[in-house]
Design a protein around this motif. Structure first.
Motif, PDB file in Angstrom:
ATOM      1  N   TRP A 186     -10.248  -1.121   5.791  1.00 24.82           N
ATOM      2  CA  TRP A 186      -9.222  -0.074   5.657  1.00 24.82           C
ATOM      3  C   TRP A 186      -8.225  -0.439   4.559  1.00 24.82           C
ATOM      4  O   TRP A 186      -7.895   0.384   3.707  1.00 24.82           O
ATOM      5  N   TRP A 190       0.697  14.659   0.121  1.00 29.20           N
ATOM      6  CA  TRP A 190       1.435  13.597  -0.538  1.00 29.20           C
ATOM      7  C   TRP A 190       2.772  14.089  -1.090  1.00 29.20           C
ATOM      8  O   TRP A 190       3.750  13.344  -1.123  1.00 29.20           O
ATOM      9  N   GLY A 238      -5.989   9.181  -2.725  1.00 28.36           N
ATOM     10  CA  GLY A 238      -6.722   9.766  -1.608  1.00 28.36           C
ATOM     11  C   GLY A 238      -7.766  10.753  -2.042  1.00 28.36           C
ATOM     12  O   GLY A 238      -8.090  10.887  -3.218  1.00 28.36           O
ATOM     13  N   ARG A 258     -10.006   6.744 -10.252  1.00 25.35           N
ATOM     14  CA  ARG A 258     -10.032   7.183  -8.863  1.00 25.35           C
ATOM     15  C   ARG A 258      -9.223   8.465  -8.672  1.00 25.35           C
ATOM     16  O   ARG A 258      -8.274   8.742  -9.403  1.00 25.35           O
ATOM     17  N   ASP A 279      -7.118  -1.200  -6.030  1.00 22.41           N
ATOM     18  CA  ASP A 279      -7.866  -0.939  -7.262  1.00 22.41           C
ATOM     19  C   ASP A 279      -8.705  -2.140  -7.647  1.00 22.41           C
ATOM     20  O   ASP A 279      -9.676  -2.011  -8.387  1.00 22.41           O
ATOM     21  N   GLY A 315      -6.004   7.019  -7.162  1.00 22.46           N
ATOM     22  CA  GLY A 315      -6.224   6.212  -5.976  1.00 22.46           C
ATOM     23  C   GLY A 315      -5.399   6.644  -4.790  1.00 22.46           C
ATOM     24  O   GLY A 315      -5.281   5.923  -3.816  1.00 22.46           O
ATOM     25  N   ARG A 356       1.019   3.850  -3.224  1.00 22.29           N
ATOM     26  CA  ARG A 356       0.566   5.231  -3.063  1.00 22.29           C
ATOM     27  C   ARG A 356       1.667   6.230  -3.417  1.00 22.29           C
ATOM     28  O   ARG A 356       1.442   7.199  -4.121  1.00 22.29           O
ATOM     29  N   SER A 373      -9.953  -1.176   0.812  1.00 23.54           N
ATOM     30  CA  SER A 373     -10.515   0.008   0.165  1.00 23.54           C
ATOM     31  C   SER A 373      -9.444   0.767  -0.609  1.00 23.54           C
ATOM     32  O   SER A 373      -9.760   1.600  -1.467  1.00 23.54           O
ATOM     33  N   ARG A 374      -8.184   0.478  -0.322  1.00 23.44           N
ATOM     34  CA  ARG A 374      -7.073   1.138  -1.002  1.00 23.44           C
ATOM     35  C   ARG A 374      -6.598   0.352  -2.218  1.00 23.44           C
ATOM     36  O   ARG A 374      -5.655   0.763  -2.882  1.00 23.44           O
ATOM     37  N   ILE A 391       0.846  -1.199   0.000  1.00 23.52           N
ATOM     38  CA  ILE A 391       0.000   0.000   0.000  1.00 23.52           C
ATOM     39  C   ILE A 391       0.877   1.243   0.000  1.00 23.52           C
ATOM     40  O   ILE A 391       0.648   2.205  -0.750  1.00 23.52           O
TER      41      ILE A 391
END
Length: 480
Positions: free
Chosen positions: A206, A454, A446, A440, A212, A444, A168, A209-210, A164
């Motif tokens: 949690w 970020w 946030g 997203r 794809d 994706g 990100r 949901s992160r 994750i």
């Protein structure tokens, strides 16, 4: 007993695993992507696109426990996946952990793909497997050099959080495949902690949901995760090696061993991990109601010594861990396979028994109902219905009936090949993940208005990587 949230998290994630993987995306709107979810997730084995429908892509696979020295249906899935991704021309780089195998014996490649090992740890209660947070940040180095189109990581576990983090920071599409049903393990092993099941679901929501795309191993798991609020869930189709598991492996010699010299007795078998969540103690009561029946347990696990004591003075043979032809013979030489576990996300051993021509009497729970047509190629029984198990097993004592059901079980297993499963994975589901990533917010990363946060976070990571020698002063992979 009171535990902090962090302590409960570590216990929960470790227990679940102890009983078990920088470039712009290329969603290309292929015909395969337009296949409906109903077609992808159906029980038809004939709807997969051609293996090479989508162009080759670069995939970073982060997987724990390692599928290369860890024996399980989960490990077989990843080996078969890699075999057919290699056939499709995909470029895969693997990061995993194995602190149990001497460094000089660790495999450095599989199916022509490079394997990077990061440092990890073992869990004292089940020290056969290794887990990792990738504190060495080897994943950062892999991603910087490899520049994958997407990351595929296993769940639940600890490597998941590293994935994750990397996805990100580097803006890479993320696929998570879910292999161990965390809430069930939470109840079975940590039920003394108040609210542990809810806590498990909160953790899953949690993390997933992160993603794809989340891949699960049965329609039942898909429905359950979706109902609990986890978005973007698909079914990673089942597959089976019908050459490795085949009725031809039936062996009089193996049956002699499994029955301890009583080959004419009715032989039940269970293959898999010997753990409390498998509900193997339930089989003792079945044996008591079937005086001419015997049981062979194949595998090992944390409950092995306890089970050996529990089944003492019964007609039970503990076979230990078997591999290769011996494992194939153990499956094919039995009369029936018993699966009392109600916590299976799929249950590969069920499919392997069916491929071996041996009918299964399994729990009508978890992913098992997606494998068995009740009364046709096996039996489904409510998990707590002891008499139901006994009645179905007694039906299978009829040799002709058992043979016919075994033929139908084998025919059903033959419909599920690994090439078709991998074709749907790479041509449909990876494409879907790439498309989801594009749709997203910030790829994706946030909610809106988090761009400045970020950017600051990325700058700090760059600084850490430079200090560790993983990156030069400018790190292009982290500056997009």
């Amino acid at each position: 007993m009171k535990l902090s949230v962090s302590s409960a998290f570590v216990l929960l994630m470790t227990t679940a695993h102890a009983f078990q993987a920088i470039s712009p995306c290329r969603a290309n709107g292929s015909t395969a992507l337009q296949m409906s979810s109903a077609a992808i997730n159906s029980n038809s084995g004939d709807d997969a696109p051609a293996l090479k429908s989508a162009p080759p892509r670069r995939v970073c696979l982060m997987v724990e426990p390692t599928p290369f020295t860890h024996v399980s249906g989960y490990a077989n899935r990843f080996k078969e996946m890699l075999k057919f991704m290699q056939k499709a021309g995909d470029n895969v780089e693997i990061m995993t952990v194995d602190s149990k195998t001497p460094k000089e014996k660790l495999p450095d490649e599989a199916f022509g793909y490079k394997i990077t090992h990061t440092k990890g740890f073992t869990f004292p209660l089940y020290n056969h497997i290794s887990l990792t947070f990738d504190f060495e940040m080897k994943g950062a180095r892999v991603l910087e050099k490899f520049k994958p189109d997407l990351i595929h990581v296993t769940s639940p576990g600890f490597i998941l959080f590293a994935a994750i983090f990397y996805a990100r920071v580097n803006k890479i599409p993320l696929v998570m495949s879910y292999h161990t049903h965390l809430p069930s393990y939470a109840v079975n092993y940590l039920g003394f902690i108040p609210g542990i099941e809810k806590f498990a679901w909160d953790l899953l929501r949690w993390a997933h949901s992160r993603a794809d795309l989340t891949l699960v191993t049965s329609p039942q798991m898909q429905e359950q995760l979706t109902t609990e609020g986890i978005p973007r869930v698909d079914v990673w189709r089942k597959g089976i090696d019908t050459e490795r598991f085949d009725p031809k492996f039936k062996s009089a010699e193996m049956r002699e061993i499994m029955t301890e010299g009583n080959p004419d007795d009715f032989l039940m078998v269970y293959v898999g991990r010997l753990g409390a969540e498998k509900r193997l103690k339930d089989i003792k009561a079945m044996l008591a109601k079937m005086p001419n029946a015997r049981l062979a347990l194949v595998g090992k696990g944390p409950q092995m010594k306890e089970l050996q004591e529990y089944f003492k003075d019964t007609k039970t043979k503990f076979m230990g861990q078997l591999n290769g032809d011996e494992l194939s013979q153990a499956f094919a030489s039995a009369d029936a396979f018993v699966m009392p576990s109600d916590s299976e996300t799929l249950g590969f051993v069920v499919l392997e028994s069916m491929a071996s021509g041996v009918p299964v009497v399994g729990a009508n729970a978890g992913g098992i109902p997606s494998l068995i047509k009740d009364g046709e190629d096996g039996f489904l029984v409510d998990p707590d219905d002891l008499d139901g198990y006994v009645d179905r097993l007694k039906q299978l004592q009829n040799a002709k009936f058992r043979e016919q059901m075994g033929i139908r079980a084998r025919a059903e297993a033959e419909r599920w090949g690994w090439e078709a499963a991998t074709s749907v994975l790479r041509n449909v589901q990876y494409e879907k993940a790439l498309a989801n990533f594009k749709s997203r917010a910030f790829g994706g990363l946030g909610r809106p208005k988090t761009k400045g946060v970020w950017r600051l976070f990325r700058m700090r990571i760059q600084k850490i990587l430079r200090r560790l020698g993983f990156a030069k002063k400018q790190t292009p992979a982290l500056e997009s």
